[in-house]
Write a protein that holds these residues in place. Sequence first.
Motif, PDB file in Angstrom:
ATOM      1  N   ILE A 336       1.164  -1.324  -0.339  1.00  0.00           N
ATOM      2  CA  ILE A 336      -0.181   0.470  -0.283  1.00  0.00           C
ATOM      3  C   ILE A 336       0.883   1.108  -0.215  1.00  0.00           C
ATOM      4  CG2 ILE A 336      -1.622   1.168   1.688  1.00  0.00           C
ATOM      5  CD1 ILE A 336      -3.148  -1.469   2.289  1.00  0.00           C
ATOM      6  N   ASN A 337       1.891   0.838   0.997  1.00  0.00           N
ATOM      7  CA  ASN A 337       2.814   2.491   0.466  1.00  0.00           C
ATOM      8  C   ASN A 337       3.442   2.706  -0.161  1.00  0.00           C
ATOM      9  OD1 ASN A 337       4.565   4.543   2.138  1.00  0.00           O
ATOM     10  ND2 ASN A 337       6.330   2.677   2.076  1.00  0.00           N
ATOM     11  N   GLY A 338       3.981   1.871  -1.273  1.00  0.00           N
ATOM     12  CA  GLY A 338       4.350   1.816  -2.653  1.00  0.00           C
ATOM     13  C   GLY A 338       3.441   2.383  -3.535  1.00  0.00           C
ATOM     14  N   TYR A 339       2.425   1.734  -3.590  1.00  0.00           N
ATOM     15  CA  TYR A 339       1.234   2.342  -4.460  1.00  0.00           C
ATOM     16  C   TYR A 339       0.822   3.689  -4.540  1.00  0.00           C
ATOM     17  CZ  TYR A 339      -0.670  -2.527  -5.957  1.00  0.00           C
ATOM     18  OH  TYR A 339      -0.426  -3.771  -6.188  1.00  0.00           O
ATOM     19  N   CYS A 340       1.108   4.257  -2.363  1.00  0.00           N
ATOM     20  CA  CYS A 340       0.762   4.996  -2.466  1.00  0.00           C
ATOM     21  C   CYS A 340       1.796   6.635  -2.980  1.00  0.00           C
ATOM     22  CB  CYS A 340       0.111   5.602  -1.011  1.00  0.00           C
ATOM     23  SG  CYS A 340      -1.305   5.412  -0.367  1.00  0.00           S
ATOM     24  N   LYS A 341       3.112   6.140  -2.969  1.00  0.00           N
ATOM     25  CA  LYS A 341       3.832   6.922  -3.096  1.00  0.00           C
ATOM     26  C   LYS A 341       4.106   7.217  -4.444  1.00  0.00           C
ATOM     27  CE  LYS A 341       6.958   5.924   0.858  1.00  0.00           C
ATOM     28  NZ  LYS A 341       8.640   6.198   0.822  1.00  0.00           N
ATOM     29  N   GLU A 342       3.844   6.078  -5.285  1.00  0.00           N
ATOM     30  CA  GLU A 342       2.818   6.315  -7.217  1.00  0.00           C
ATOM     31  C   GLU A 342       2.131   6.933  -6.985  1.00  0.00           C
ATOM     32  OE1 GLU A 342       5.588   5.434  -9.380  1.00  0.00           O
ATOM     33  OE2 GLU A 342       7.409   5.177  -7.120  1.00  0.00           O
ATOM     34  N   GLY A 343       1.130   7.410  -6.678  1.00  0.00           N
ATOM     35  CA  GLY A 343      -0.250   7.983  -7.277  1.00  0.00           C
ATOM     36  C   GLY A 343      -1.376   6.539  -7.835  1.00  0.00           C
ATOM     37  N   TRP A 344      -0.869   5.159  -6.412  1.00  0.00           N
ATOM     38  CA  TRP A 344      -1.327   4.653  -7.488  1.00  0.00           C
ATOM     39  C   TRP A 344      -2.728   4.360  -5.738  1.00  0.00           C
ATOM     40  CZ3 TRP A 344       1.282  -0.004  -9.755  1.00  0.00           C
ATOM     41  CH2 TRP A 344       1.462   0.620 -11.319  1.00  0.00           C
ATOM     42  N   VAL A 345      -3.867   5.527  -6.105  1.00  0.00           N
ATOM     43  CA  VAL A 345      -4.524   5.596  -4.960  1.00  0.00           C
ATOM     44  C   VAL A 345      -5.390   4.733  -5.315  1.00  0.00           C
ATOM     45  CG1 VAL A 345      -5.885   6.766  -3.824  1.00  0.00           C
ATOM     46  CG2 VAL A 345      -4.104   7.372  -4.458  1.00  0.00           C
ATOM     47  N   VAL A 346      -5.807   4.499  -6.580  1.00  0.00           N
ATOM     48  CA  VAL A 346      -7.563   3.144  -6.280  1.00  0.00           C
ATOM     49  C   VAL A 346      -6.745   1.559  -6.050  1.00  0.00           C
ATOM     50  CG1 VAL A 346      -8.828   2.430  -8.323  1.00  0.00           C
ATOM     51  CG2 VAL A 346      -8.314   4.678  -8.416  1.00  0.00           C
ATOM     52  N   SER A 347      -5.515   1.565  -6.373  1.00  0.00           N
ATOM     53  CA  SER A 347      -4.584   0.309  -6.023  1.00  0.00           C
ATOM     54  C   SER A 347      -4.844  -0.381  -4.796  1.00  0.00           C
ATOM     55  CB  SER A 347      -3.649  -0.138  -6.835  1.00  0.00           C
ATOM     56  OG  SER A 347      -3.844   0.096  -8.429  1.00  0.00           O
ATOM     57  N   ALA A 348      -4.184   0.800  -4.574  1.00  0.00           N
ATOM     58  CA  ALA A 348      -4.300   0.736  -2.896  1.00  0.00           C
ATOM     59  C   ALA A 348      -5.701   1.004  -2.169  1.00  0.00           C
ATOM     60  CB  ALA A 348      -2.937   2.410  -2.430  1.00  0.00           C
ATOM     61  N   PHE A 349      -6.643   1.078  -2.561  1.00  0.00           N
ATOM     62  CA  PHE A 349      -7.742   0.655  -1.848  1.00  0.00           C
ATOM     63  C   PHE A 349      -8.598   0.019  -1.743  1.00  0.00           C
ATOM     64  CE2 PHE A 349      -7.880   5.504  -0.561  1.00  0.00           C
ATOM     65  CZ  PHE A 349      -8.729   5.822   0.511  1.00  0.00           C
ATOM     66  N   GLN A 350      -8.137  -0.972  -3.050  1.00  0.00           N
ATOM     67  CA  GLN A 350      -8.151  -2.361  -3.690  1.00  0.00           C
ATOM     68  C   GLN A 350      -7.590  -3.309  -2.509  1.00  0.00           C
ATOM     69  OE1 GLN A 350      -6.828  -3.415  -7.124  1.00  0.00           O
ATOM     70  NE2 GLN A 350      -7.846  -5.915  -6.811  1.00  0.00           N
ATOM     71  N   LEU A 351      -6.076  -2.938  -2.304  1.00  0.00           N
ATOM     72  CA  LEU A 351      -5.794  -3.831  -1.338  1.00  0.00           C
ATOM     73  C   LEU A 351      -6.230  -3.846   0.211  1.00  0.00           C
ATOM     74  CD1 LEU A 351      -1.827  -3.706  -1.714  1.00  0.00           C
ATOM     75  CD2 LEU A 351      -3.057  -5.640  -2.574  1.00  0.00           C
ATOM     76  N   LEU A 352      -6.660  -2.407   0.089  1.00  0.00           N
ATOM     77  CA  LEU A 352      -7.229  -2.839   1.855  1.00  0.00           C
ATOM     78  C   LEU A 352      -8.802  -3.417   1.787  1.00  0.00           C
ATOM     79  CD1 LEU A 352      -8.131  -0.677   4.311  1.00  0.00           C
ATOM     80  CD2 LEU A 352      -9.350   0.986   2.983  1.00  0.00           C
ATOM     81  N   SER A 353      -9.251  -3.185   0.585  1.00  0.00           N
ATOM     82  CA  SER A 353     -10.028  -3.905   0.616  1.00  0.00           C
ATOM     83  C   SER A 353     -10.623  -5.438   0.825  1.00  0.00           C
ATOM     84  CB  SER A 353     -11.516  -3.828  -0.917  1.00  0.00           C
ATOM     85  OG  SER A 353     -11.629  -2.326  -0.954  1.00  0.00           O
ATOM     86  N   VAL A 354      -9.120  -5.257   0.254  1.00  0.00           N
ATOM     87  CA  VAL A 354      -8.694  -7.288   0.449  1.00  0.00           C
ATOM     88  C   VAL A 354      -8.716  -7.680   1.886  1.00  0.00           C
ATOM     89  CG1 VAL A 354      -7.356  -9.283  -0.265  1.00  0.00           C
ATOM     90  CG2 VAL A 354      -7.947  -7.188  -2.325  1.00  0.00           C
ATOM     91  N   MET A 355      -8.003  -6.521   2.882  1.00  0.00           N
ATOM     92  CA  MET A 355      -7.672  -6.977   3.659  1.00  0.00           C
ATOM     93  C   MET A 355      -8.599  -6.682   4.687  1.00  0.00           C
ATOM     94  SD  MET A 355      -4.645  -3.985   4.159  1.00  0.00           S
ATOM     95  CE  MET A 355      -4.150  -4.847   5.599  1.00  0.00           C
TER      96      MET A 355
END
Length: 846
Positions: A336-355
């Motif tokens: 999630i930290n890696g996604y957010c640093k690259e601006g991939w916010v949607v992908s980061a929230f997808q991981l949150l949903s998976v968690m």
Amino acid sequence: MLLRTTRLVRIPNRHSYAFQFPFMFSSLSFNLHPIKPLKTLKSLASHMTPHLAGKIIGLHSNNVELGVRFFKWICRQSSYCYDLDGRIQLLSVLKAVVLLIKECEDSENGVVKLMGALDGMTELGFRLSYPCYSTLLMCLAKLNMGFGFVLGGIDYRTVVNALCKNGFVQAAEMFCCKVLRLGFGLDTHVCTSLVLANCRRDDLGEAFRVFEKMSKEESCRPNSVTYSILIHGLCEAGRLEEAFQLKQEMVEKGCQPSTRTYTVLIKAKCDIGMTDKAMNMLDEMATKACVPNVHTYTILIDRLCREGKIEVANGVFRKMLKHGLCPGIITFNALINGYCKEGWVVSAFQLLSVMEKGNCKPNIRTYNELMEGLCRVSKSYKAFLLLRRVVDNGLLPDRVTYNILVDGFCKEGQLNMAFNIFNSMNSAGLEPDGFTFTALIDGLCKLGRLEQANGILGSMVKKGISLDEVTFTALINGHCKIGKAKHVYFLFENMVENRCLTTAHTFNCFLDALGKDYKLNEANAMLGKMMKYGLVPSVVTHTILIEGHCRAGETALSLKMLERMKQAGCSPNVYTYTIIINGLCNNGRVEEAETILFSMSSFGVSPNHFTYAVLVKAHVKAGRLDRAFQIVRFVLSNTAIGTGALSSAGDLDARSLSSEENDNNCLSNHVFRLMDVDHALKIRDEIKKCGVPTEDLYNFLVVGLCKEGRIIEADQLTQDMVKHGLFPDKAISSIIEHYCKTCKYDNCLEFMKLVLDNKFVPSFASYCWVIHGLRNERRVQEAQKLVSDLVRHTGIEEEVEVTPSIEFLMKEEEDDPDKCLKLIKAIEQVHYKEGQLSKYRPFLSF
């Protein structure tokens, strides 16, 4: 068992308290007055029997720390003296054996009685832990009671391992000597424990001495655990070459490296930035039939994300899932930290949903990473509203959470919200730290509110928070930017006095201000002072000085400084040369500037399009448009420049060139206004012949045409690009943004369809522009369709699960300061209730 200070007493009718008091304790309300319950507890405690105390401890037997604190408290408050039997009875409920052993370490009779009690607990299924064994043995050794009890082989190894794990190396060695006299011998397990103990105390010499002895004795040959411990010790000491040699020796002696061995070495490679080598070791594990574990994969994922290699990290994550391993919260947080640093916010929230869907519950760090990612893409209000989700999941914001939000709002210039959050920290029971104050100071300085910044600095000092170099530099830079450098010179002296000067950044602020005021003698004096303090001028320092001389028209002196810079071993960068070229052009020495530009590559520095832009502007000003177009053509067709020369305007430090000399403005005002699209297509064909990628060409041309309002030509160029299988992201974003600003949503949707049909997905920001616009135009169904398209094209399988998160990110109307203030108050109340409860949980510990 209960002795009063003067006589034995019997208190009748106390058994009623056995039911009343525990419930009274467990149901303390938030609404109770903070003083009255304390007095009530003290009055009850003064007459409390061990039976009642045992009942209360039993209610909280799963919380050993709380029980022990209550036990100590009741011993102080009660009018009865608790003898050893009473203490054993109470603490056996909690099994807090370590504490009880320490209570008996001065009494032989007490230790004997305690060991008898422990035997009784053992019959009920209780087993001593490593720390219990260690503490008991240390107690026996201290009392010089000897070892009159009979040990088995398993007990012997377990005790040695316990002592070694807890750092008691000498005690472990002494114990080994004792048991050797009883007829036991050294084995691999015992010696490996000793190796571990010595590695943990950074005594590798002694660890290898034990290892060498093991190698000579048949009964205690080193195994993979022994080697792994030594390899880990070498890696921790930075002796990687020796660690890999030991791994090779391990294989040669027929001992195969384990997962632990490889994981240690992979981490060591990652720590020094050799990620490719670490990935090779992961492949080597597969060839050796050595299965990586979650920790192995997590180390690689974390490092790859830190390096911005998100696609590779995703591949490692998928491989981990393919092998049937369940990611832990550390793995998810790293990704999630890696996604957010690259601006991939949607992908980061997808991981949150998976968690949330699985058994891995997000913690406060998970949400902190998401909030920081939202702040990075200027969505601080969204980050703040995410706090509602934090509280709903039973979590409370920590200091890091507040710091992220304060910093995010400061960077967006939303100082009112930043101060609201800052002020709420005290209500949450959290003290602002240096980072919090520095973020506020920097934000105030950037808005020119220097008096307030000075006030924040005073508050920081009053609270006893040490000022570091970043804080000082933020305040100094703010004053220097508006020509008030002398007002903060005392801060500089304070930095010198407190030895806060470790880099050239603070000096650079003063040098820049002095250069802009044409105070070049003072700037040179400041440079001398900088060197006096042992700081080496950086390339930025030299570039600032060169710019100051160029601004003053002293280009000859600037050229001399350039040569001195090279002689001092400080290589000029592209910005240094750009400043020189700009200074020469401003003085009418265009041919000389052009000569320097085309000689840059011989010094190992490639010009970027800023450098060329300065030269283009000079030719345009002189009326030499043909020469200007020749330079543009050269920029776009030169293989040596490649994709780097046409990068975004963010590549140049905003300080290096003043706004009126910005290349985007000069190219837009002159070149793009006159450029023929057919001419641009011819340049594209020439570039293809050279074998140079053309994506950056399209980005460069389309962004410039959009800024000049030539959207039809820009659209034509982009469609041509998409049909040829290219995807210049900045060009597509520029066209979508332009259509949204002019409310041409039909054209925008048609353009997006073309892009999507060719298997390319616009950025999340582009989707946000269009969806917000469509909703404002009350075209809700089309907006909803775009949301579904975004989910589908992002590769998210479970649309229903992630759609709420996307809707949360999309909703423009929620960026409401009033709603944020209400949320602040709600969180303050949660913190207050939690704080009130914590007052009674430990019985105030006095």
